[in-house]
Design a protein around this motif. Sequence first.
Motif, PDB file in Angstrom:
ATOM      1  N   UNK A  17       0.799  -1.228   0.000  1.00 17.85           N
ATOM      2  CA  UNK A  17       0.000   0.000   0.000  1.00 17.85           C
ATOM      3  C   UNK A  17       0.835   1.284   0.000  1.00 17.85           C
ATOM      4  N   UNK A  18       1.996   1.255   0.622  1.00 18.93           N
ATOM      5  CA  UNK A  18       2.818   2.462   0.668  1.00 18.93           C
ATOM      6  C   UNK A  18       3.772   2.534  -0.506  1.00 18.93           C
ATOM      7  N   UNK A  19       4.888   3.230  -0.282  1.00 23.27           N
ATOM      8  CA  UNK A  19       5.927   3.299  -1.315  1.00 23.27           C
ATOM      9  C   UNK A  19       6.582   1.921  -1.398  1.00 23.27           C
ATOM     10  N   UNK A  20       7.231   1.658  -2.498  1.00 24.21           N
ATOM     11  CA  UNK A  20       7.858   0.349  -2.681  1.00 24.21           C
ATOM     12  C   UNK A  20       6.911  -0.579  -3.408  1.00 24.21           C
ATOM     13  N   UNK A  21       7.438  -1.711  -3.821  1.00 25.20           N
ATOM     14  CA  UNK A  21       6.627  -2.640  -4.612  1.00 25.20           C
ATOM     15  C   UNK A  21       6.648  -4.045  -4.027  1.00 25.20           C
ATOM     16  N   UNK A  22       5.547  -4.726  -4.186  1.00 25.27           N
ATOM     17  CA  UNK A  22       5.459  -6.124  -3.799  1.00 25.27           C
ATOM     18  C   UNK A  22       4.294  -6.755  -4.552  1.00 25.27           C
ATOM     19  N   UNK A  23       4.564  -7.934  -5.128  1.00 29.02           N
ATOM     20  CA  UNK A  23       3.467  -8.633  -5.799  1.00 29.02           C
ATOM     21  C   UNK A  23       2.897  -9.707  -4.874  1.00 29.02           C
ATOM     22  N   UNK A  24       1.878 -10.404  -5.322  1.00 32.12           N
ATOM     23  CA  UNK A  24       1.165 -11.359  -4.463  1.00 32.12           C
ATOM     24  C   UNK A  24       2.062 -12.466  -3.929  1.00 32.12           C
ATOM     25  N   UNK A  25       3.163 -12.779  -4.680  1.00 30.75           N
ATOM     26  CA  UNK A  25       4.054 -13.865  -4.273  1.00 30.75           C
ATOM     27  C   UNK A  25       5.249 -13.315  -3.498  1.00 30.75           C
ATOM     28  N   UNK A  26       5.138 -12.066  -3.042  1.00 31.48           N
ATOM     29  CA  UNK A  26       6.189 -11.405  -2.247  1.00 31.48           C
ATOM     30  C   UNK A  26       7.409 -11.057  -3.091  1.00 31.48           C
ATOM     31  N   UNK A  27       7.263 -11.059  -4.399  1.00 31.03           N
ATOM     32  CA  UNK A  27       8.339 -10.662  -5.299  1.00 31.03           C
ATOM     33  C   UNK A  27       8.145  -9.212  -5.733  1.00 31.03           C
ATOM     34  N   UNK A  28       8.878  -8.842  -6.787  1.00 35.66           N
ATOM     35  CA  UNK A  28       8.844  -7.444  -7.236  1.00 35.66           C
ATOM     36  C   UNK A  28       8.458  -7.320  -8.706  1.00 35.66           C
ATOM     37  N   UNK A  29       7.613  -8.258  -9.184  1.00 37.55           N
ATOM     38  CA  UNK A  29       7.190  -8.197 -10.582  1.00 37.55           C
ATOM     39  C   UNK A  29       6.003  -7.238 -10.729  1.00 37.55           C
ATOM     40  N   UNK A  30       6.257  -5.983 -10.438  1.00 36.62           N
ATOM     41  CA  UNK A  30       5.215  -4.967 -10.512  1.00 36.62           C
ATOM     42  C   UNK A  30       5.895  -3.609 -10.438  1.00 36.62           C
ATOM     43  N   UNK A  31       5.100  -2.550 -10.473  1.00 43.98           N
ATOM     44  CA  UNK A  31       5.682  -1.230 -10.197  1.00 43.98           C
ATOM     45  C   UNK A  31       4.744  -0.489  -9.262  1.00 43.98           C
ATOM     46  N   UNK A  32       5.283   0.533  -8.652  1.00 45.35           N
ATOM     47  CA  UNK A  32       4.561   1.212  -7.582  1.00 45.35           C
ATOM     48  C   UNK A  32       3.182   1.702  -8.031  1.00 45.35           C
ATOM     49  N   UNK A  33       2.168   1.257  -7.320  1.00 44.10           N
ATOM     50  CA  UNK A  33       0.810   1.722  -7.595  1.00 44.10           C
ATOM     51  C   UNK A  33       0.101   0.983  -8.713  1.00 44.10           C
ATOM     52  N   UNK A  34       0.716  -0.068  -9.256  1.00 48.86           N
ATOM     53  CA  UNK A  34       0.085  -0.781 -10.380  1.00 48.86           C
ATOM     54  C   UNK A  34      -1.130  -1.569  -9.886  1.00 48.86           C
ATOM     55  N   UNK A  35      -2.270  -1.338 -10.532  1.00 53.59           N
ATOM     56  CA  UNK A  35      -3.527  -1.908 -10.023  1.00 53.59           C
ATOM     57  C   UNK A  35      -4.062  -3.078 -10.837  1.00 53.59           C
ATOM     58  N   UNK A  36      -3.360  -3.426 -11.880  1.00 52.46           N
ATOM     59  CA  UNK A  36      -3.873  -4.499 -12.732  1.00 52.46           C
ATOM     60  C   UNK A  36      -2.823  -5.565 -12.976  1.00 52.46           C
ATOM     61  N   UNK A  37      -3.118  -6.426 -13.926  1.00 53.51           N
ATOM     62  CA  UNK A  37      -2.212  -7.490 -14.345  1.00 53.51           C
ATOM     63  C   UNK A  37      -1.865  -7.196 -15.800  1.00 53.51           C
ATOM     64  N   UNK A  38      -0.563  -7.068 -16.089  1.00 48.61           N
ATOM     65  CA  UNK A  38      -0.129  -6.781 -17.464  1.00 48.61           C
ATOM     66  C   UNK A  38       0.260  -8.077 -18.153  1.00 48.61           C
ATOM     67  N   UNK A  39      -0.488  -8.422 -19.183  1.00 53.74           N
ATOM     68  CA  UNK A  39      -0.216  -9.644 -19.938  1.00 53.74           C
ATOM     69  C   UNK A  39       0.415  -9.224 -21.255  1.00 53.74           C
ATOM     70  N   UNK A  40       1.685  -9.581 -21.443  1.00 53.56           N
ATOM     71  CA  UNK A  40       2.390  -9.062 -22.622  1.00 53.56           C
ATOM     72  C   UNK A  40       2.772 -10.127 -23.623  1.00 53.56           C
ATOM     73  N   UNK A  41       2.986  -9.676 -24.846  1.00 51.40           N
ATOM     74  CA  UNK A  41       3.563 -10.525 -25.884  1.00 51.40           C
ATOM     75  C   UNK A  41       4.958  -9.968 -26.169  1.00 51.40           C
ATOM     76  N   UNK A  42       5.819 -10.759 -26.828  1.00 53.04           N
ATOM     77  CA  UNK A  42       7.241 -10.426 -26.920  1.00 53.04           C
ATOM     78  C   UNK A  42       7.539  -9.089 -27.595  1.00 53.04           C
ATOM     79  N   UNK A  43       6.955  -8.859 -28.741  1.00 52.39           N
ATOM     80  CA  UNK A  43       7.296  -7.626 -29.437  1.00 52.39           C
ATOM     81  C   UNK A  43       6.124  -7.158 -30.303  1.00 52.39           C
ATOM     82  N   UNK A  44       6.303  -5.970 -30.849  1.00 46.42           N
ATOM     83  CA  UNK A  44       5.197  -5.333 -31.571  1.00 46.42           C
ATOM     84  C   UNK A  44       4.795  -6.053 -32.844  1.00 46.42           C
TER      85      UNK A  44
END
Length: 328
Positions: A52-79
């Motif tokens: 909730x504060x500054x810093x990042x943490x994802x559901x698995x206690x890792x850092x695969x997110x950025x501060x304040x990110x509220x969704x799930x980003x599903x990406x493909x490799x390139x444009x």
Amino acid sequence: MFSSRWCRRGLSAALLGGALAAGAAETPQLAFPVACAPDRDCWIQNYVDVEPGAGVRDYACGAMTYDGHKGVDIRVADRSRLASGVEARAAAPGKVIGARDGMPDHGAGRAGAQPGRECGNGVRLEHGEGWTTQYCHLKRGSVRVRRGESVQAGAPLGAIGLSGLTEFPHLHFQLEKDGRAVDPFRGACGAGGEPLWRADVLAALPYMALRFFNSGFASGRPEHRRVSAGEYSASAPDRGAPVLTFWFELAGVAPGDRVRYSLRGPDGALLAEREETIAQPQAAAFRYLGRRRPGEAWPPGTYVGEASAERAGEQMIRQSVKREVLMR
Ligand SMILES: [Zn+2]
């Protein structure tokens, strides 16, 4: 087959003499919202930031997110993958309560975003009981649903694009309950409770940290812009290339991670090698190494680029990638 539906969880009403327990809520059973195979041709680049504060943490206690990110980003490799259209799909049955199209696919990040329209071309669905889902950064001209329309789970809504506040090709998928973002993974470091994905979807979504997601070769110094555009996948270096480079992208690096990479020639000879310890956390790290052409032409044969990444600690993670290119 799993049917996608909303199911009633919590105390069984039957146990309470048929009366629905107060507070028992309809909870979603989400289908995967992109027409791609997770961990093969798409992956989760950023999870919900559950800190909730500054810093990042994802559901698995890792850092695969950025501060304040509220969704799930599903990406493909390139444009280049976007040209054929990667469908965004309804995660659950619902009603369209918002749809926007017509914004350009610039992919220029903050520079190209309009305040209040960070989602770009997008769709919002209402699922009852205060649950909504949102689908952002769709391709201009691809939105296929209209406000007021009812959709089934899996219904195509549009295609992944580069509209709104985005720099890489992905769907930003956001689940909300009564206007507040909810992490569908929940998990050890999140809100806890059962994940909100359907069981088959969850099984296909192992936690994705520290992973190689894109790699290849280039003639000369590779440019990240061209990597993102998928240009190097289209043409292999030839024997006349002045410089041969091996490049890769690695998602979810954290301080202390060890990364080793090398380029070898046809006889197994080491052409270049590097080893580093990551100093800064990064959602996606881009690295390359190479060698100048010896003499008139590269000797014919197979060239091998390899990289490995390691995270020490209680749950050690080790990932690697190996690519080969044949020069005739
Ligand atoms: Zn996002």
